[in-house]
Each structure stands twice: as structure tokens, then as C-alpha cells.
Design an enzyme around this catalytic site. Structure first.
Site, PDB file in Angstrom:
ATOM      1  CG  ASP A  49     -24.137   0.450  -5.612  1.00 61.06           C
ATOM      2  OD1 ASP A  49     -23.070   0.637  -5.014  1.00 61.06           O
ATOM      3  OD2 ASP A  49     -24.549  -0.673  -5.986  1.00 61.06           O
ATOM      4  CG  HIS A 109     -23.646  -2.893  -3.506  1.00 63.84           C
ATOM      5  ND1 HIS A 109     -23.123  -2.893  -4.761  1.00 63.84           N
ATOM      6  CD2 HIS A 109     -23.078  -3.944  -2.866  1.00 63.84           C
ATOM      7  CE1 HIS A 109     -22.278  -3.908  -4.894  1.00 63.84           C
ATOM      8  NE2 HIS A 109     -22.234  -4.567  -3.757  1.00 63.84           N
TER       9      HIS A 109
END
Ligand code: XUL
Ligand code: CO
Length: 436
Positions: free
Chosen positions: A103, A100
Site C-alpha cells: 500500500d 500492507h
């Protein structure tokens, strides 16, 4: 710097007699099965969020995970994580990864700052990819953690939130192009509702469909067209999520004319939350020619939520891999470990031990599935079971030559029907022989 000192340079296949915990007992990457290497069949990927950012906290306790990549500030930590992540990928000989946006880079104090941080980190990731040949299976935008997404992103009641989500996806697609991503995923984190008392479901679904079309259009515009994937999940975090399961998601894609660009990313624990098996979800997707990619993990029959446990159940991976073989493979998708270590496995080396059991479990599944396919185990079973459709009245039904009158005539002139037992217990007994 080396982050995993305790782990050898490479985790290799040593077979079941090994005493080395950092060895594959079943996964033998270069071994050829049904004309392809295990590595080509399985196309394993590591998930950045569980491997690098998950801290082991739960609603009852603070972080426990011991990690040695914390830096002086968030950006330094983010950079260290890239180094450590590629070390794990190389040690496990895994070719793909997924992430993501939030992240990999700190979100900073503004959208502008976040986008700039993403540029710095994706430069670093690209460098590592070029050095190692490791590839991006998919990326996605996290449009569910920040409080602004409390009512969803593309299904939010607030159009400003919709626009913010669009900015994240625009950047996500640019990153996908920069890193040559094979797929781009949407998991509808909070795309659903708490209560129909204040929700216009039809309007929200029209809106998110528009959003997906905008993403497809932008990908075309920047001349990078990954396979788009929707990831179904029935509940959690929302009480009701729109992409409930594979069948519901296909109905949505068909209604809104999105099947040309979208397939499904199916996750084992999401399947069980929906009251299905993983195999059911994969089989459903195959029936729509929409099997895109897999998120590998498992739930616990004793727990009713998404626990993302590393796969260790060879029964489930065998049946999943059988579907993958029947599909002719999963490329350009892969098998992404959307799995996390248990809170009690807090040492850094556990990250590798966990992936090893996951990879071994899928390797065993692949071996058993290949044997089942070679032996025509399910083919013969099904051929026999549906034999009545290969001659006479059955053939006429399949060929579209029968109508209600001719079928009624048949029933009137043929007396009572003799049915046959399925002998399912015997089938299961034979199937067990393939698993061990
Ligand atoms: C959540 C989940 C996500 C998606 C990507 O249950 O599976 O990690 O895979 O957003
Ligand atoms: Co997932």
C-alpha cells in the site's frame, strides 16, 4: 500542501443538532465513560489501503475516485499519500493506522527495489509519526495480490513462493520495529484451496505453521515483539480459506503451539461471511483469551461477499463494544476501519464523511454498551438463566463432585422437570431502549 481544503483543521464533536457534515455527532474523544476517555476505549485506526490506494474500480468499471495526490511517478505519488494520510489522521484526531507493505510503496521491478522503496517511505512515515505522536497499530505483508501468490504464500505448493513470502515478512517485521508497531497481522489472503482433488491440506497447514514460528523467532531475534494476530475469513478470494472463523483459527493455533504469541484480529464482514455475528466471533475469541484487535466494517445482508462497508449499524457496534468492555478493553489492539467508501462516493471529502459515520456509530455503541454494563443488563439475565448451577445438583456439577451415577440417581428421584420460557422477545424489547 493541504490535500483536504474543504475539511476544517479539526473535525470536532458538535452533537446531533449540528448542520456541519464534518463534525462528530456522537464521538466526543475526551468524554469519560466508565473511567476512560472515549478515545482510550475505541483506539481507532485508519487503513492505508482503503483510504489511500483504493481507486473505486470494480469488476464492471474502471477507477472513479477523485484524488489530488497523484504525482509525476509512482514514488512521488507514494510520498504525497503519506502527507495526505497524516492530514486525515490529524483532522479526525485518529491516533493509529495500519498498512500492507504494497500500500505504501511501489513494488518496482525487483524485490530489491521494493525493499529500497519501503525504506524511503517508512523514513517519511516515521518522521510524520514523530511530529504528530500518531502510532502504528499494525502492519502486514500483502502476499495475495501478485500473480506469484496464485496458489497462496506460506501454503503455496511452490517452495520458492514460500521463500519470497518470507522475505516480505522479514522486512515487515523490521518495519514494525522501526515504527514501533504494537501488533503484526497475518490475513491468509490466498491461504486455502480451490479443490481438494490436488491439495494436501495437512502438509499446507504444517507449512504455514512453520512459517508463523519463523516469524516469531525472527521478531525475537531482532528484539521487537509485537502482538501477532491472525485474521480469520471463511472465503474470498479462495473458495475455502484455512482460517475460516475464530474457532477454526484457535484450533489451528492450539494444534501448532502458537497461542503464546498469536491472538485474533476479527473483522465484522468476515464474521457474517462465516455465518456468524461479529459479537459471536468476539465472544469466541474472548473464551480463548485471544481477542487481539478488530477490523471495523459491515456487510450487507443482500450481498454474499465482502463489501467492507463503513459501519452504520448501532445494534452491531453496541454488542461488539459490550464484548470489548467485558474484555477489559482491546489494547494493544484497536478498532481499525477496514472499510471503503461506496463507488458512488467518489469525492475526496467522502473519505472523511465515511470515517465520521464509522466513528460515531462505534461511539454510540460504546455509550449503549457502557449503560448495559452499568445496569448489569446481561449479567442479571444470565445469572437468572443459569441459577440452577449455583445450588444443589448444579453446584455439584460445577464443582466436579457429580458423576454419571449420582446424576442418574438425581434424575430418577426428582420426577419431570419444569422448564422456563426465555422471554427473548421481551429481552429484545428492553435492549432496544438502550439503542436510541
Ligand atoms: C481482506 C482483509 C484485509 C486484512 C489485511 O478481507 O480484511 O484487508 O485486514 O490483509
Ligand atoms: Co481486515
Amino acid at each position: 500542501m493541504v490535500y483536504f481544503n474543504e475539511v476544517p483543521e479539526k473535525v470536532v464533536y458538535e452533537g446531533t443538532t449540528t448542520k456541519n457534515p464534518y463534525a462528530f455527532r456522537h464521538y466526543n474523544p475526551e468524554e469519560v465513560i466508565l473511567g476512560k476517555t472515549m478515545k482510550e476505549h475505541l483506539r481507532f485506526a485508519l487503513a492505508y489501503w482503503h483510504t489511500m490506494t483504493q481507486d473505486g474500480s470494480d469488476p464492471f468499471g474502471s477507477p472513479v475516485n477523485q484524488r489530488n495526490w497523484w504525482g509525476e511517478n509512482e514514488m512521488e505519488t507514494a510520498k504525497n499519500r503519506v502527507e495526505a494520510f497524516f492530514e486525515i489522521l490529524q483532522k479526525l484526531d485518529v491516533e493509529y493506522f495500519c498498512f500492507h507493505d504494497i500500500d505504501i510503496a511501489p513494488t518496482g521491478d525487483s524485490l530489491e527495489e521494493f525493499l529500497a522503496n519501503l525504506d524511503v517511505i517508512t523514513d517519511l512515515i516515521k518522521e510524520k509519526m514523530d511530529q504528530t505522536g500518531i502510532k502504528l497499530l499494525w502492519n502486514t505483508a500483502n502476499m495475495f495480490s501478485h500473480p506469484r501468490y496464485v496458489n497462496g504464500a506460506a501454503t503455496s505448493n511452490n517452495a520458492e513462493v514460500y521463500a519470497y513470502a518470507a522475505a516480505q515478512v522479514k522486512k515487515g517485521l523490521e518495519i514494525s520495529k522501526k515504527l514501533n508497531g504494537a501488533n503484526y497481522v497475518f490475513w491468509g489472503g490466498r491461504e486455502g484451496y480451490e479443490s481438494l482433488l490436488n491439495t494436501n491440506m495437512g502438509f499446507e497447514q504444517d507449512n504455514i505453521a512453520r512459517f508463523f514460528h519463523l516469524a516469531v523467532d525472527y521478531a525475537k531475534k531482532i528484539n521487537h515483539q509485537p502482538q501477532f494476530l491472525l485474521e480469520p475469513k471463511p472465503k474470498e478470494p479462495m473458495t475455502h480459506q484455512y482460517d475460516f472463523d475464530a474457532a477454526t483459527t484457535m484450533a489451528f493455533l492450539q494444534k501448532y503451539d502458537l497461542t503464546e504469541n498469536f491472538k485474533l484480529n476479527l473483522e465484522a464482514n468476515h464474521a457474517t461471511l462465516a455465518g456468524h455475528t461479529f459479537q459471536h466471533e468476539i465472544n469466541t475469541a474472548r473464551n480463548y483469551n485471544a481477542l487481539g484487535s478488530l477490523d471495523a466494517n459491515q456487510g450487507d445482508p443482500l450481498i454474499g461477499w465482502d463489501i467492507d462497508e463503513f459501519p452504520s449499524n448501532i445494534y452491531d457496534t453496541t454488542l461488539a463494544m459490550y464484548e470489548v468492555l467485558e474484555n477489559g478493553g482491546i489494547q494493544p489492539g484497536g478498532i481499525n476501519f477496514d472499510s471503503k467508501v461506496r463507488r458512488t462516493s467518489f469525492e475526496q471529502g467522502d473519505l472523511l464523511l465515511a470515517h465520521i459515520v464509522g466513528m460515531d456509530t462505534f461511539a454510540r455503541g460504546l455509550r449503549a454498551a457502557a449503560k448495559l454494563k452499568e445496569d448489569r443488563f446481561f449479567d442479571d439475565l444470565k445469572e437468572k438463566r443459569y441459577a440452577s448451577y449455583t445450588t444443589g445438583i448444579g453446584q455439584e456439577i460445577v464443582d466436579g463432585k457429580a458423576d454419571l451415577e449420582s446424576l442418574a440417581d438425581y434424575a430418577l428421584t426428582h420426577g419431570e422437570i419444569k422448564t422456563e420460557s426465555n422471554h427473548l422477545e421481551y429481552v429484545k424489547s428492553l435492549l432496544n431502549d438502550y439503542l436510541v
